[in-house]
Scaffold this motif. Structure first.
Motif, PDB file in Angstrom:
ATOM      1  N   ARG A   1      -4.180  -5.515  -8.290  1.00 31.99           N
ATOM      2  CA  ARG A   1      -4.634  -6.752  -7.648  1.00 31.99           C
ATOM      3  C   ARG A   1      -3.380  -7.735  -6.866  1.00 31.99           C
TER       4      ARG A   1
ATOM      5  N   GLU B   1      -9.856 -13.236  -0.770  1.00 26.87           N
ATOM      6  CA  GLU B   1     -10.907 -11.943  -1.195  1.00 26.87           C
ATOM      7  C   GLU B   1     -10.900 -11.114   0.073  1.00 26.87           C
TER       8      GLU B   1
ATOM      9  N   ALA C   1      -8.590   4.226  -6.405  1.00 26.98           N
ATOM     10  CA  ALA C   1      -8.538   3.782  -7.891  1.00 26.98           C
ATOM     11  C   ALA C   1      -7.898   4.591  -8.793  1.00 26.98           C
ATOM     12  N   GLN C   2      -7.313   4.121  -9.910  1.00 20.64           N
ATOM     13  CA  GLN C   2      -6.408   4.950 -10.726  1.00 20.64           C
ATOM     14  C   GLN C   2      -7.190   4.725 -12.162  1.00 20.64           C
TER      15      GLN C   2
ATOM     16  N   LEU D   1      -7.558  -3.891   0.580  1.00 19.31           N
ATOM     17  CA  LEU D   1      -6.663  -3.129  -0.184  1.00 19.31           C
ATOM     18  C   LEU D   1      -7.363  -2.246  -1.078  1.00 19.31           C
ATOM     19  N   ASP D   2      -8.683  -2.613  -1.578  1.00 19.27           N
ATOM     20  CA  ASP D   2      -9.403  -1.758  -2.451  1.00 19.27           C
ATOM     21  C   ASP D   2      -9.577  -0.585  -1.649  1.00 19.27           C
ATOM     22  N   ASP D   3     -10.078  -0.612  -0.396  1.00 22.96           N
ATOM     23  CA  ASP D   3     -10.383   0.649   0.472  1.00 22.96           C
ATOM     24  C   ASP D   3      -9.368   1.361   0.663  1.00 22.96           C
TER      25      ASP D   3
ATOM     26  N   SER E   1      -7.896  -0.598 -12.738  1.00 27.35           N
ATOM     27  CA  SER E   1      -8.181   0.773 -11.733  1.00 27.35           C
ATOM     28  C   SER E   1      -7.751   0.498 -10.387  1.00 27.35           C
ATOM     29  N   ARG E   2      -7.509  -0.630 -10.075  1.00 26.18           N
ATOM     30  CA  ARG E   2      -6.949  -0.960  -8.582  1.00 26.18           C
ATOM     31  C   ARG E   2      -5.986  -2.253  -8.991  1.00 26.18           C
TER      32      ARG E   2
ATOM     33  N   GLN F   1      -8.072  -8.625  -0.489  1.00 27.14           N
ATOM     34  CA  GLN F   1      -8.270  -7.480  -1.636  1.00 27.14           C
ATOM     35  C   GLN F   1      -9.318  -6.606  -1.260  1.00 27.14           C
ATOM     36  N   ALA F   2     -10.197  -6.785  -0.643  1.00 30.06           N
ATOM     37  CA  ALA F   2     -11.379  -5.747  -0.078  1.00 30.06           C
ATOM     38  C   ALA F   2     -10.738  -4.631   0.645  1.00 30.06           C
TER      39      ALA F   2
ATOM     40  N   THR G   1       0.888  -1.414  -0.016  1.00 27.37           N
ATOM     41  CA  THR G   1       0.118  -0.041  -0.037  1.00 27.37           C
ATOM     42  C   THR G   1       0.911   1.394  -0.064  1.00 27.37           C
TER      43      THR G   1
END
Length: 577
Positions: free
Chosen positions: A523, A502, A514-515, A508-510, A520-521, A505-506, A364
């Motif tokens: 993986r 899973e 997003a780019q 890290l998405d938070d 966009s995010r 990943q959730a 991150t």
């Protein structure tokens, strides 16, 4: 046309007499007769010395009979009336009377004001609006200031003032407004034509009006503002409901004070006079007290600087997110945002994964700490003893005010996301604060703290598990309450182990914004290494068999082929739960 306009200035003075003298000389140099009222509360020696310094300006500068002027009382109106009567009697050539105070500062030459008034013949510049139309009344007394009695001083007799108001409300007592007038309010500072002022002061009903306004609260904002409406239909007259004096007030009704660094702001307003000026604003007085200054025919427009004052008021009322102000500290709920920026809290992850902090920082780019609220020390990243803003690793200093410790950490590191570990073994002083903080992202693996105990069981295992489970249950109650505003994800240990990729990943998405573009995010390309959990289910089952109920971990099935650990024998006199 400008020769037909002669401006007389009425000045109310009670302090900063050196500055008042400068302004009086400015008006007099511009051809304005000046009538000065000095508050009767000023000592006689000070008054006499001030009068002596003005002696060379006679007969165009005179002093009026003195009255005691106290804020919110009739004395200010009585002083204004006395000075205006002196002005009309001593200076028959005056066509307009401009009311100012000793804290007022002219911003433009007298010639500019004279030309402006000549372009508005027969116009009275006075802010005058009914109580239903003014938004600036502060303190709950709008219409009531005209219908209740106010015999007590708000400043010197505050308790009597409040109790008398409450009693009148309870008994339903109301004053009768004299017929012929409709109460209006507005700024105390006005510029009236001679004809309007003479009509007000010579009105046959004036004794009735004076008796009524003696018991009105803050009558200097309503006496002339009301009576000017009574005479607004005289031929050749009109009311321009605005003041030519720039005066700004904060949300508490207190006037803004202008300092030297407000120079450009005052210039931009194009107003003729400003109040309230700091007596030591040397640059302002030196700049504006000049008759040869710019005389462009600009329309006074205080709205041009309203945005600055609105922003200042907003900053004072709400402050900055995550930064507590002295004016509101320590009143709970008055802060503007608990913290200054987003941060992440992880519960049970460092216990479940090897080198969790290193992996998370690499994935991150955030700053990842250990247990910041551990009882032994604050576990700063890299084992540092101090961090941003000289925040120490001393737990006693941290726990002295844990809320401010967290707020300072997030404020001092604005622009860099902070992550730290948390668990039931840590200080729980911030459990509710983090739950209610919209900036917090809290990820919980409930029961994850059991893993270190599984690998290294302490002698008081059952007592330790029961105590930690109770603490975490109370913490989860805060996270699940209707008052929680944080971004919260909760898994039991068994739920997380079913699909750890899973869940990661959730998280890290938070954390990672997003780019733009198809990807966009990021993986997950690698996962942190799970600790050895073989036999954990059997370990939990053995606790159940001994009468313990470890329910926060979820349903971890005991492996039939795993060797059962030896039953734990609690020692006598174990640690209390």
């Amino acid at each position: 046309m400008s020769e037909a306009v002669t401006i007389g200035v009425v000045m109310l003075v009670h302090t900063a007499f050196d500055r008042a003298e400068q302004v009086i000389r400015f008006w007099a140099a511009g051809g304005c007769p000046v009538v000065v009222h000095v508050d009767r509360a000023v000592p006689k020696a000070v008054h006499d010395a001030f009068a002596g310094r003005l002696h060379d300006l006679a007969p165009r500068v005179v002093l009026s009979p003195r009255h005691r002027c106290e804020w919110g009382t009739w004395g200010i109106v009585a002083a204004t009336i006395a000075a205006c009567e002196t002005m009309l009697a001593r200076f028959p050539d005056v066509s307009h009377v401009y009311l100012a105070s000793g804290a007022c500062l002219p911003l433009r030459p007298v010639a500019a004001l004279r030309d402006y008034l000549a372009a508005w013949p027969g116009t009275d510049f006075i802010e005058s609006a009914t109580t239903a139309d003014v938004p600036w009344t502060v303190g709950g007394l709008s219409e009531e200031r005209f219908t209740l009695h106010f015999p007590f001083s708000w400043r010197r007799q505050r308790k009597l003032f409040d109790r008398w108001v409450a009693l009148q409300r309870r008994l339903g007592l109301k004053r009768r407004i004299p017929p012929g007038i409709v109460p209006h309010m507005g700024s105390q500072w006005w510029c009236l034509t001679r004809g309007t002022l003479e009509a007000i002061l010579s009105d046959p009903q004036r004794p009735v009006f004076d008796r009524y306004f003696r018991r009105v609260w803050i009558p200097d904002e309503s006496y002339f503002q009301t009576l000017v409406r009574r005479h607004q239909n005289r031929p050749g007259t009109r009311i321009e409901s605005r003041s030519l004096t720039l005066s700004k007030f904060d949300h508490q009704g207190k006037p803004h004070i202008f300092y030297d660094d407000h120079l450009q702001l005052l210039r931009r307003s194009d107003c003729f006079v400003a109040r309230k000026i700091w007596p030591h604003a040397e640059r302002l007085y030196a700049t504006f007290l000049r008759q040869d200054a710019n005389t462009m025919a600009a329309e006074p427009n205080p709205a041009k600087i309203d945005r600055v004052f609105a922003k200042a008021t907003e900053r004072r009322r709400r402050g900055r997110s995550g930064l507590w102000m002295q004016s509101r500290y320590p009143r709970e709920g008055w802060e503007h945002g608990v913290t200054a920026g987003p941060y992440s809290v992880f519960e049970g992850f460092t216990e479940l994964f090897e080198n969790w902090e290193t992996w998370l920082a690499r994935m991150t780019g955030a700053r990842v700490h250990g247990h910041l609220f551990a009882p032994q020390r604050v576990e700063w990243e890299g084992g540092q003893t101090t961090f941003a803003g000289v925040l120490t690793d001393n737990p006693r200093i941290r726990d002295h005010n844990a809320q401010m410790f967290l707020r300072n950490l997030i404020w001092n590191t604005r622009g860099e996301r902070q992550c730290f570990q948390f668990g039931p073994g840590d200080s729980q002083l911030l459990s509710w604060d983090m739950a209610k903080d919209p900036n917090a992202q809290i990820s919980v693996i409930s029961g994850g703290w059991i893993v270190p105990l599984f690998h290294n069981p302490p002698p008081d295992l059952r007592e330790r598990v029961a105590r930690l489970q109770k603490i975490e249950a109370e913490h989860l109650g805060a996270l699940r309450s209707p008052y929680a505003k944080a971004r919260i994800r909760i898994w039991t240990l068994s739920e997380f182990l079913e699909s750890p990729m899973e869940a990661l990943q959730a998280i890290l998405d938070d954390m990672v914004p997003a780019q733009p573009g198809p990807a966009s995010r990021p993986r997950l390309s690698e996962a942190p290494r799970l600790r050895d959990l073989r036999g954990l289910g059997r370990f939990l089952q053995s606790l159940k068999n001994e009468g313990m109920h470890p329910y926060l971990m979820g349903d971890l099935t005991a492996e039939p082929d795993s060797p059962a650990p030896p039953p734990h024998r609690p020692r006598r006199g174990g640690a209390p739960i």
